[in-house]
Design an enzyme around this catalytic site. Sequence first.
Site, short mmCIF file in Angstrom:
data_model
loop_
_atom_site.label_atom_id
_atom_site.label_comp_id
_atom_site.label_asym_id
_atom_site.label_seq_id
_atom_site.Cartn_x
_atom_site.Cartn_y
_atom_site.Cartn_z
N GLU A 291 0.84 -1.19 0.00
CA GLU A 291 0.00 0.00 0.00
C GLU A 291 0.88 1.25 0.00
O GLU A 291 1.77 1.39 0.85
CB GLU A 291 -0.89 -0.02 1.25
CG GLU A 291 -1.85 1.15 1.38
CD GLU A 291 -2.86 0.98 2.52
OE1 GLU A 291 -2.65 0.08 3.38
OE2 GLU A 291 -3.85 1.73 2.55
N LYS B 187 -9.32 2.01 -3.27
CA LYS B 187 -9.69 1.38 -1.99
C LYS B 187 -11.10 1.81 -1.57
O LYS B 187 -11.44 3.00 -1.59
CB LYS B 187 -8.67 1.79 -0.94
CG LYS B 187 -8.80 1.19 0.44
CD LYS B 187 -7.59 1.71 1.29
CE LYS B 187 -7.56 1.10 2.68
NZ LYS B 187 -6.39 1.60 3.46
N CYS C 195 -5.75 -3.40 2.10
CA CYS C 195 -5.77 -3.34 3.58
C CYS C 195 -7.16 -3.43 4.20
O CYS C 195 -7.71 -4.52 4.30
CB CYS C 195 -5.01 -2.10 4.03
SG CYS C 195 -4.21 -2.25 5.64
#
Lengths: 579, 579
Positions: free
Chosen positions: B44, B128, B164
């Site tokens: 990330e 994301k 994540c």
Amino acid sequence: MPILRLALAQTNPRLGDFSGNIDAIMGFVQKAASQGADLVAFGEMALTGYPIEDLATRPEFLHRARHELDDLATRLLSAGLGSTPVVIGFPNGPLALPATNPAHSPTAIAHNAAAVLQDGRVLGIYNKHHLPNYSVFDEHRNFRPGDSVMIVHVAGCDVAIAICEDIWRDGELMTSIADAHPGLLLVINGSPFEREKDEVRLPLVRNRAAQTKAHVAYLNLVGGQDDLVFDGDSFVVNASGKLLARSPQFVEDLLVVDLDLPDSRTNGAQIGDGFTVVQTGGTSRGHVALRTPAPAERNEDTREQIWNALVLGLRDYVQKNRFPSLILGLSGGIDSAVCAALAVDAIGNDRVFGVSMPSNYSSDHSMSDADDLADRLGIAIRTEAISSLVSPVEEQLGLNDVAAENLQARIRGIILMSLSNAEGHLVLTTGNKTEIAVGYSTIYGDSVGGFAPIRDVPKTLVWELAKWRNEAARRQNLVEPIPEASITKPPSAELRPGQLDQDTLPEYDVLDAMLDAYITRRLGRDEVVALGFDAPTVDRVISLVDRAEWKRRQGAIGPKISEMAFGRDRRLPVTFVRS
Amino acid sequence: MPILRLALAQTNPRLGDFSGNIDAIMGFVQKAASQGADLVAFGEMALTGYPIEDLATRPEFLHRARHELDDLATRLLSAGLGSTPVVIGFPNGPLALPATNPAHSPTAIAHNAAAVLQDGRVLGIYNKHHLPNYSVFDEHRNFRPGDSVMIVHVAGCDVAIAICEDIWRDGELMTSIADAHPGLLLVINGSPFEREKDEVRLPLVRNRAAQTKAHVAYLNLVGGQDDLVFDGDSFVVNASGKLLARSPQFVEDLLVVDLDLPDSRTNGAQIGDGFTVVQTGGTSRGHVALRTPAPAERNEDTREQIWNALVLGLRDYVQKNRFPSLILGLSGGIDSAVCAALAVDAIGNDRVFGVSMPSNYSSDHSMSDADDLADRLGIAIRTEAISSLVSPVEEQLGLNDVAAENLQARIRGIILMSLSNAEGHLVLTTGNKTEIAVGYSTIYGDSVGGFAPIRDVPKTLVWELAKWRNEAARRQNLVEPIPEASITKPPSAELRPGQLDQDTLPEYDVLDAMLDAYITRRLGRDEVVALGFDAPTVDRVISLVDRAEWKRRQGAIGPKISEMAFGRDRRLPVTFVRS
């Protein structure tokens, strides 16, 4: 058309002080009821104080807040005030959590809410929909959003409820409120002061009045809470956007105004999914003489507003934390002079103590300017020379240059903290925004202290405020607090003989403009240069700003007066390479 | 069934250092390509470093990141590495904002994203969905969520992408990914170390493998960034949850593993609304010898993991900020001993400098324990007695009691900062979590410094770590770094003759348990007492904790190793009345 007598209580709660806050709330309700108010409102989180930050994630605090809310309702009834409906902000929790809800912060177990109290009970609770999570706010972190619209039926009128951010966002909430055709939209707020923010609030509220075709009442908190200053300035507009009433800024106030509203649409009955109608019972008191208080004198002078915001922020930090007094170093320079004047305006000259700490490099004029300042303000000043405290350290460690310069500032810091430990004062640090931006201070030296009153005031504005404060004194035939010499002499850190700030930095007017572009407006290096500044200077200033982040992280808090104050407004890494 | 040779590059980016990061990325791609990888992934925000905090709201930074991303794609092509698809995290912006979107932070102008690079171009970008906004994260503040699912078609396989938090939240994203039946779910992460967090990651990933019926690759960053330590520990499980491969913790690594995946369902064609399929072209390299690297030796000893996390956090703060050396006060006590040992493990004993600063109240053993420590570690130590520096200040100001005690600590702070100014070291402050919790330190005294290595380590754990570190040395037949006397003697701030910590505080094991309940578990006063602690002691400790908030705000940053570290994990008001 029914008349609703609305009472807006602009209060200054003390965070966590439930008993103090409730005593004050009782007093305001008493006063409003004695004036025949049909509805009394308090600001966002007025029960607890605001913002509560991560306290919202602690069940004990939430249980306590709910207990105190219920207790307030009971006490109002016992005091013969039960019939007057009260709207008040509080944290609504702890909530039962769905195990994994993708939309919510896993630690958020409360709503930011408004309760409607009457007859010893909580009749209903509105949960804030839009949770601000930018600038100084972390409400998406700490709260879960509401999803229902509340209409309070009172005195034959429909009153819709909203909380702060709710009216700043377009979307379903405002549309639903408009669809319900309330006579009044009551918005309770915890809206921090920023210079020129009032220029945004009034147009916004007018837009919502036009959208909802309703009167809008905007009620704010007042008072300082850490780095935020709530400036009050509550007001009411009618459906055409005309200003009907306004509270002053920076002081508590009870604003009672009669509103000529359309008949209720709900008649107290539920109107469908997504809406909660709270029926408060009773009818209008049938007011005979209409109250239309003259809107408070609006002070348009930004410098005066800023001064008052700083004073309030400082005063409340002192009072709410129960400090008996303040102490600060007086260098004879403009920053400490302004801080001293703010301190005296905040808590009085008998509780402010100055310390002059000359070294071998202090000019004669800096000592006499410090004495002159103390004399004008009527504050006690003592002199603690530092040379014999500096030289043992300098000699033992063999210091010179920057290390020796910084040593002087750190000895001064030690003196202030020692006097604080011995005598109980809160130490003020006098750094301004410009020097904090470029890291032009000695950490653990002049940056020492528990509160930084001009932390968010750029140097050029410090001068403006000093001049304004003297003008204000002149207009009232009082002693001008700040010596002219402190205003006119070139600024100097006086760490080396003859040292002047301008030797190492651009002129302050250029520097402040550059910093405003880079920091407040978030412009990049090329964009700042494109504004017309010298490119190598821009690069040097930007480098200073970025490299000073670690110092800022360790700095004392102080009142926010701009849209971009160092601290929670501006969260940047310490470890960062500008390549 | 096609074999996908997956390369997971566990890298340690330096925030903002685009050229350094890209050089490292090129190296990893080169190495992966030379091993025949079909797909190379990075963590990330691996391009920029992570977290970028409010840099995400600055257009200049975002433009730069995009430029560098495009440049990376071009350089890979030029280097003959263009055919290997690369997935890498980066900030995707600046975005055109809708004027008022109720769901977004008004300052968020970027997505937290992953780009797919090949043949000199960006083939696609995944944004994301789930933005963590709790604990240390502020992603709802700084980013806007994505709403599309990405499948990368590579080597005849379908690879879904997630970042994540995406896999920590149930909801539409995970369901959609499952519906697409990918062979592999590739999750890139910036997941900070917390003791016992690995006990959560692996079960979570196994659950997602079961839900998606896919292999899952979990790729993490490694390295320190301010207060966060990313611990690496990347791994791959198959659809049954079996662990196939694992990187070590705390070091960079390239993990290359062959995955036996089902045939692609998409065949590279779009599959409908809400999905973006990226066709990377080329077929599997038809690997002959299957690579199944043995999972890295998993160190289950929590004390060793914590020690390594602290070392990495300290080392990276020093290296990434280009400090040449470290300096710290050596009192002979356990806290400074552990910090010194960490410092030596981090950057070597030739770059760590100790200062013994005895007063009239320092015991003989504290000086000799400091010398013993320095000798064991092989670090330079100098002695700077403080009495002749303290007494001039004490006499001039007439100090005694607390003020005089604090003066000693502040003179020591001045010495360390002076030596730092003169010689260029980064000053370490050696405070532990317990004393920071109860405010048992002298601000601007022992709290002075730029980094606080054991800030998140409770006193009881400091002892445990010291014992572990000596054991580890013994096992390798090396000198035990920490003198036994420093471990066994009762702790003392040595500010008064014969002063012991236990005189004013509960025993540390009791105190740490109490603090864990109140701070980490957010229990309220009554709940803490109900655990069996003495009520007046609980009240006193809670009061100390609450009243120390202002000191904590001014403290140096240090590595987070727990789930609730002071700092961004715990945002509480300074002005707060516990009534």
